[in-house]
Design a protein around this motif. Structure first.
Motif, PDB file in Angstrom:
ATOM      1  N   TRP B  34       0.842  -1.196   0.000  1.00 57.84           N
ATOM      2  CA  TRP B  34       0.000   0.000   0.000  1.00 57.84           C
ATOM      3  C   TRP B  34       0.876   1.243   0.000  1.00 57.84           C
ATOM      4  CZ3 TRP B  34      -5.229   0.062  -0.529  1.00 57.84           C
ATOM      5  CH2 TRP B  34      -5.913  -1.136  -0.323  1.00 57.84           C
ATOM      6  N   TYR B  35       0.440   2.228  -0.794  1.00 60.53           N
ATOM      7  CA  TYR B  35       1.149   3.491  -0.891  1.00 60.53           C
ATOM      8  C   TYR B  35       0.145   4.633  -0.777  1.00 60.53           C
ATOM      9  CZ  TYR B  35       5.510   1.325  -2.398  1.00 60.53           C
ATOM     10  OH  TYR B  35       6.683   0.591  -2.447  1.00 60.53           O
ATOM     11  N   GLN B  36       0.608   5.762  -0.230  1.00 58.70           N
ATOM     12  CA  GLN B  36      -0.194   6.985  -0.173  1.00 58.70           C
ATOM     13  C   GLN B  36       0.436   8.015  -1.106  1.00 58.70           C
ATOM     14  OE1 GLN B  36       0.364  10.036   2.923  1.00 58.70           O
ATOM     15  NE2 GLN B  36      -1.753   9.659   3.570  1.00 58.70           N
ATOM     16  N   PHE B  64      -3.089   3.716  11.010  1.00 54.99           N
ATOM     17  CA  PHE B  64      -3.086   2.959   9.759  1.00 54.99           C
ATOM     18  C   PHE B  64      -2.801   1.488  10.076  1.00 54.99           C
ATOM     19  CE2 PHE B  64      -3.016   6.161   6.323  1.00 54.99           C
ATOM     20  CZ  PHE B  64      -2.872   7.316   7.078  1.00 54.99           C
ATOM     21  N   ASP B  85      -5.078  13.169   5.803  1.00 54.52           N
ATOM     22  CA  ASP B  85      -5.145  11.823   5.225  1.00 54.52           C
ATOM     23  C   ASP B  85      -5.744  11.843   3.824  1.00 54.52           C
ATOM     24  OD1 ASP B  85      -6.098  10.465   8.454  1.00 54.52           O
ATOM     25  OD2 ASP B  85      -4.098  10.701   7.560  1.00 54.52           O
ATOM     26  N   TYR B  89      -4.839   6.562  -2.493  1.00 50.91           N
ATOM     27  CA  TYR B  89      -4.261   5.378  -1.869  1.00 50.91           C
ATOM     28  C   TYR B  89      -4.119   4.295  -2.931  1.00 50.91           C
ATOM     29  CZ  TYR B  89      -4.622   7.665   2.556  1.00 50.91           C
ATOM     30  OH  TYR B  89      -4.445   8.559   3.587  1.00 50.91           O
ATOM     31  N   CYS B  91      -2.693   0.575  -4.266  1.00 50.07           N
ATOM     32  CA  CYS B  91      -2.327  -0.796  -3.936  1.00 50.07           C
ATOM     33  C   CYS B  91      -1.482  -1.326  -5.085  1.00 50.07           C
ATOM     34  CB  CYS B  91      -3.583  -1.637  -3.763  1.00 50.07           C
ATOM     35  SG  CYS B  91      -3.271  -3.388  -3.500  1.00 50.07           S
ATOM     36  N   GLY B 108      -6.071   3.119  -7.747  1.00 50.35           N
ATOM     37  CA  GLY B 108      -6.184   3.826  -6.486  1.00 50.35           C
ATOM     38  C   GLY B 108      -7.583   4.131  -6.021  1.00 50.35           C
TER      39      GLY B 108
END
Lengths: 112, 114
Positions: B34-36, B64, B85, B89, B91, B108
């Motif tokens: 997972w990346y933001q 998280f 936040d 997001y 994946c 995302g």
């Protein structure tokens, strides 16, 4: 801590005008350097993985090269469809697994 | 072939609420990350799971959390949402570690916190 710096932040080219994007990196033990393309509203699309200095990879109008401190993405005779943000990322020994450290990207616009 | 699929595509939440984001990896891929991605920035690593075990965690608060299921799909949970936040997001899935198998990203989930 691994670091990636990309330049320029934005680049505007005429169709057919070749250029290069730069990715400078600092990493403890490079395991891999990656180039991705990202279109607006989409996830990054994988382009290349480079593992060691001197390595080169090509795909259509794109060619990626790697030295011990930086990587270049050369775009030859670009077309408007090459317009996108190009992201560079590294994985180092300390990062491990899938912890990619990304730069902020170069936003490329190719005009007719 | 189906790529990485994420749901929902867009989400609007209020500060203090909780959110769950879902990801289905490419068939055969056992690793999910997972990346933001904040607007104008590159993606930032949050978690990696491989064979249902956490293999890596980025510099994110304990609000998280994530998990991976026996079918290799994954959920990302965020509690007590903050305005900061708000982000895309992402994946990503791979056969194994990124050293030998590149990450393939989904499109995302765009999370907006108001």
């Amino acid at each position: 801590e691994d670091q990636v710096t990309q330049s320029p932040e934005a680049l505007r080219l005429q169709e057919g005008e070749s250029s290069s994007l730069n990715c400078s990196y600092t990493v403890s033990g490079l395991r891999g350097l990656f180039w991705y393309r990202q279109d607006p509203g989409k996830g990054p699309e994988f382009l290349f993985t480079l593992y060691s200095a001197g390595e080169e990879k090509e795909k259509e109008r794109l060619k990626a090269t790697l030295t011990k401190k930086e990587s270049f993405l050369h775009i030859t005779a670009p077309k408007p469809e090459d317009s996108a943000t190009y992201l560079c990322a590294v994985v180092g020994i300390t990062g491990g697994g899938n912890k990619l450290t990304f730069g902020t990207g170069t936003q490329l616009k190719v005009e007719l | 072939d189906a790529g990485v699929t994420q749901s929902p595509t867009h989400l609007i939440k209020t500060r203090g609420q909780h959110v769950t984001l879902r990801c289905s990896p490419i068939s055969g891929h056992k690793s999910v990350s997972w990346y933001q991605q904040v607007l104008g920035q590159g993606p930032q690593f949050i978690f990696q799971y491989y064979e249902k075990e956490e293999r890596g965690r980025g510099n994110f608060p304990d609000r998280f959390s994530a998990r991976q299921f026996p079918n290799y799909s994954s959920e990302l949970n965020v509690n007590a949402l903050l305005l900061g936040d708000s982000a895309l997001y992402l994946c990503a899935s791979s056969l194994e570690g990124a050293r030998n198998s590149p990450l393939h990203f989904g499109n995302g989930t765009r999370l907006t916190v108001t």
